[in-house]
Design a protein around this motif. Structure first.
Motif, PDB file in Angstrom:
ATOM      1  N   LEU A 142       0.824  -1.209   0.000  1.00 39.77           N
ATOM      2  CA  LEU A 142       0.000   0.000   0.000  1.00 39.77           C
ATOM      3  C   LEU A 142       0.858   1.258   0.000  1.00 39.77           C
ATOM      4  O   LEU A 142       0.581   2.226  -0.713  1.00 39.77           O
ATOM      5  CB  LEU A 142      -0.912   0.003   1.225  1.00 39.77           C
ATOM      6  CG  LEU A 142      -2.115  -0.945   1.202  1.00 39.77           C
ATOM      7  CD1 LEU A 142      -2.772  -0.981   2.572  1.00 39.77           C
ATOM      8  CD2 LEU A 142      -3.116  -0.519   0.151  1.00 39.77           C
ATOM      9  N   LEU A 148      -4.362   5.106  -3.554  1.00 42.60           N
ATOM     10  CA  LEU A 148      -5.198   3.979  -3.141  1.00 42.60           C
ATOM     11  C   LEU A 148      -6.498   3.965  -3.948  1.00 42.60           C
ATOM     12  O   LEU A 148      -7.583   3.871  -3.398  1.00 42.60           O
ATOM     13  CB  LEU A 148      -5.505   4.078  -1.645  1.00 42.60           C
ATOM     14  CG  LEU A 148      -4.353   3.736  -0.704  1.00 42.60           C
ATOM     15  CD1 LEU A 148      -4.759   3.969   0.741  1.00 42.60           C
ATOM     16  CD2 LEU A 148      -3.910   2.314  -0.885  1.00 42.60           C
ATOM     17  N   ILE A 151      -9.903  -0.166  -4.620  1.00 44.69           N
ATOM     18  CA  ILE A 151     -10.642  -0.553  -3.417  1.00 44.69           C
ATOM     19  C   ILE A 151     -10.444  -2.032  -3.123  1.00 44.69           C
ATOM     20  O   ILE A 151     -10.499  -2.454  -1.967  1.00 44.69           O
ATOM     21  CB  ILE A 151     -12.145  -0.219  -3.587  1.00 44.69           C
ATOM     22  CG1 ILE A 151     -12.900  -0.422  -2.266  1.00 44.69           C
ATOM     23  CG2 ILE A 151     -12.760  -1.050  -4.701  1.00 44.69           C
ATOM     24  CD1 ILE A 151     -12.459   0.484  -1.155  1.00 44.69           C
ATOM     25  N   VAL A 154      -7.455  -2.438  -0.885  1.00 44.79           N
ATOM     26  CA  VAL A 154      -7.775  -2.017   0.482  1.00 44.79           C
ATOM     27  C   VAL A 154      -8.592  -3.096   1.190  1.00 44.79           C
ATOM     28  O   VAL A 154      -8.346  -3.418   2.359  1.00 44.79           O
ATOM     29  CB  VAL A 154      -8.545  -0.681   0.469  1.00 44.79           C
ATOM     30  CG1 VAL A 154      -8.962  -0.290   1.879  1.00 44.79           C
ATOM     31  CG2 VAL A 154      -7.689   0.416  -0.138  1.00 44.79           C
ATOM     32  N   LYS A 155      -9.547  -3.687   0.492  1.00 43.04           N
ATOM     33  CA  LYS A 155     -10.360  -4.755   1.081  1.00 43.04           C
ATOM     34  C   LYS A 155      -9.500  -5.959   1.453  1.00 43.04           C
ATOM     35  O   LYS A 155      -9.638  -6.526   2.543  1.00 43.04           O
ATOM     36  CB  LYS A 155     -11.465  -5.179   0.107  1.00 43.04           C
ATOM     37  CG  LYS A 155     -12.601  -4.179  -0.030  1.00 43.04           C
ATOM     38  CD  LYS A 155     -13.659  -4.691  -1.005  1.00 43.04           C
ATOM     39  CE  LYS A 155     -14.830  -3.729  -1.120  1.00 43.04           C
ATOM     40  NZ  LYS A 155     -15.857  -4.202  -2.064  1.00 43.04           N
ATOM     41  N   LEU A 173      -7.031   4.331   8.007  1.00 42.25           N
ATOM     42  CA  LEU A 173      -5.976   4.467   7.001  1.00 42.25           C
ATOM     43  C   LEU A 173      -5.837   5.953   6.710  1.00 42.25           C
ATOM     44  O   LEU A 173      -6.727   6.576   6.109  1.00 42.25           O
ATOM     45  CB  LEU A 173      -6.327   3.698   5.730  1.00 42.25           C
ATOM     46  CG  LEU A 173      -6.652   2.211   5.863  1.00 42.25           C
ATOM     47  CD1 LEU A 173      -6.960   1.609   4.494  1.00 42.25           C
ATOM     48  CD2 LEU A 173      -5.507   1.460   6.519  1.00 42.25           C
ATOM     49  N   LEU A 181      -0.793   6.319   1.248  1.00 40.11           N
ATOM     50  CA  LEU A 181      -0.932   5.938   2.651  1.00 40.11           C
ATOM     51  C   LEU A 181       0.186   6.535   3.499  1.00 40.11           C
ATOM     52  O   LEU A 181       1.369   6.373   3.207  1.00 40.11           O
ATOM     53  CB  LEU A 181      -0.917   4.411   2.784  1.00 40.11           C
ATOM     54  CG  LEU A 181      -1.110   3.857   4.195  1.00 40.11           C
ATOM     55  CD1 LEU A 181      -2.522   4.143   4.690  1.00 40.11           C
ATOM     56  CD2 LEU A 181      -0.826   2.361   4.228  1.00 40.11           C
ATOM     57  N   ALA A 184      -1.297   3.136   8.797  1.00 33.08           N
ATOM     58  CA  ALA A 184      -2.538   2.460   9.197  1.00 33.08           C
ATOM     59  C   ALA A 184      -2.469   2.210  10.694  1.00 33.08           C
ATOM     60  O   ALA A 184      -1.454   1.733  11.197  1.00 33.08           O
ATOM     61  CB  ALA A 184      -2.702   1.155   8.441  1.00 33.08           C
ATOM     62  N   SER A 262     -18.017  -1.824   1.106  1.00 32.92           N
ATOM     63  CA  SER A 262     -17.689  -0.404   1.149  1.00 32.92           C
ATOM     64  C   SER A 262     -18.972   0.399   1.259  1.00 32.92           C
ATOM     65  O   SER A 262     -19.873   0.258   0.425  1.00 32.92           O
ATOM     66  CB  SER A 262     -16.927  -0.023  -0.133  1.00 32.92           C
ATOM     67  OG  SER A 262     -16.997   1.373  -0.360  1.00 32.92           O
TER      68      SER A 262
END
Length: 269
Positions: A142, A148, A151, A154-155, A173, A181, A184, A262
């Motif tokens: 990341l 980013l 998605i 990220v998932k 995040l 990023l 986190a 999301s």
């Protein structure tokens, strides 16, 4: 014909020597049979038990790649050895059956491992280290990306970091203006069905880190991905509070071990 005293003693001595030799030879034969017989039985037992797994995981990995290995083979490769009377493959199968799945095994605490015979704190520590290595590799991926926008990435990251936790956690995040990023962080930890989130603490972290955008996420240990009324209310309150300090809430994800949704994609943000 009578023997002399000397002759009788000599014959008796000779008889005793012969008897000892016979007994010694007989005992030695028994010892040889007893000790030479056991390895043969043990060897046959091992071959029979391992016949379910004809290929060694390491050789299979080298020739066909890691994706060709089953969960049992991957775990057996990690374990390397089993216990007396049990191969590494059999122990791997018993571990997965005991914990229910490979994911539950990886996220089990040490207290749960203590109930399983054949695994000590060393193997448990190694498993947790492997899990932490995987988690950090996601963070590194990341951080090395320019933004980013994916998605899906990220998932995947959230499923593997908080999706398997047996209690609720709230993770942030923190992103820069280009959606790269910054870091986190797990800010809050709760119980199996709730976690208290303090909006003020979220704002403080955002200001301390100088972030411009924010993605938040929390997990549902039950596996249910449908947002609750409290989830939607928290999202609205947090988005409004962040807007006062010119920080955009890009998304709020709900995560479980089975997947993630999301709220942005659902139209709630």
């Amino acid at each position: 014909m009578f023997k002399s005293v000397y002759q009788v003693a000599t014959f008796r001595q000779t008889d005793a020597v012969v008897q000892r030799q016979v007994r010694t030879a007989r005992d030695a034969s028994r010892i040889f049979v007893r000790f030479s017989h056991r390895p043969i039985l043990a060897s046959n037992s091992i071959i029979k038990k391992d016949s379910t797994y004809p290929h060694k995981p390491r050789e299979k990995l080298l020739s066909q790649g890691p994706s060709s290995l089953s969960e049992i083979e991957l775990l057996a490769l990690f374990l390397r050895t089993g216990t007396p009377g049990e191969s590494a493959s059999e122990m791997a199968l018993r571990l997965i059956q005991h914990f229910g799945s490979l994911g539950k095994l990886l996220h089990a605490d040490y207290q749960a491992f203590k109930e399983f015979k054949g695994i000590g704190v060393s193997k448990w520590a190694q498993l947790r280290a492997c899990l932490e290595i995987a988690r950090r590799s996601y963070i590194e991926e990341l951080e090395q990306r320019n933004n980013l926008q994916s998605i899906g990435l990220v998932k995947d990251f959230l499923i593997n970091t908080i999706g398997h936790k047996p209690y609720e956690v709230f993770t942030c995040l923190f992103l820069d203006p280009g959606n790269q990023l910054i870091c986190a962080k797990e800010l809050f930890r709760g119980t199996v069905d709730c976690a208290t989130v303090h909006v003020r603490e979220v704002l403080k972290e955002c200001l301390d880190l100088g972030c411009s955008n924010l993605i938040v996420a929390h997990n549902h240990p039950s596996g249910e991905l449908k947002p609750s009324a409290d989830d939607l209310e928290l999202t609205a309150v947090l988005a409004q509070a962040l807007s006062f300090v010119q920080i955009d809430l890009l998304d709020h994800l709900i995560v479980s071990k089975n997947g993630a949704i999301s709220l942005h994609e659902q139209g709630f943000i």
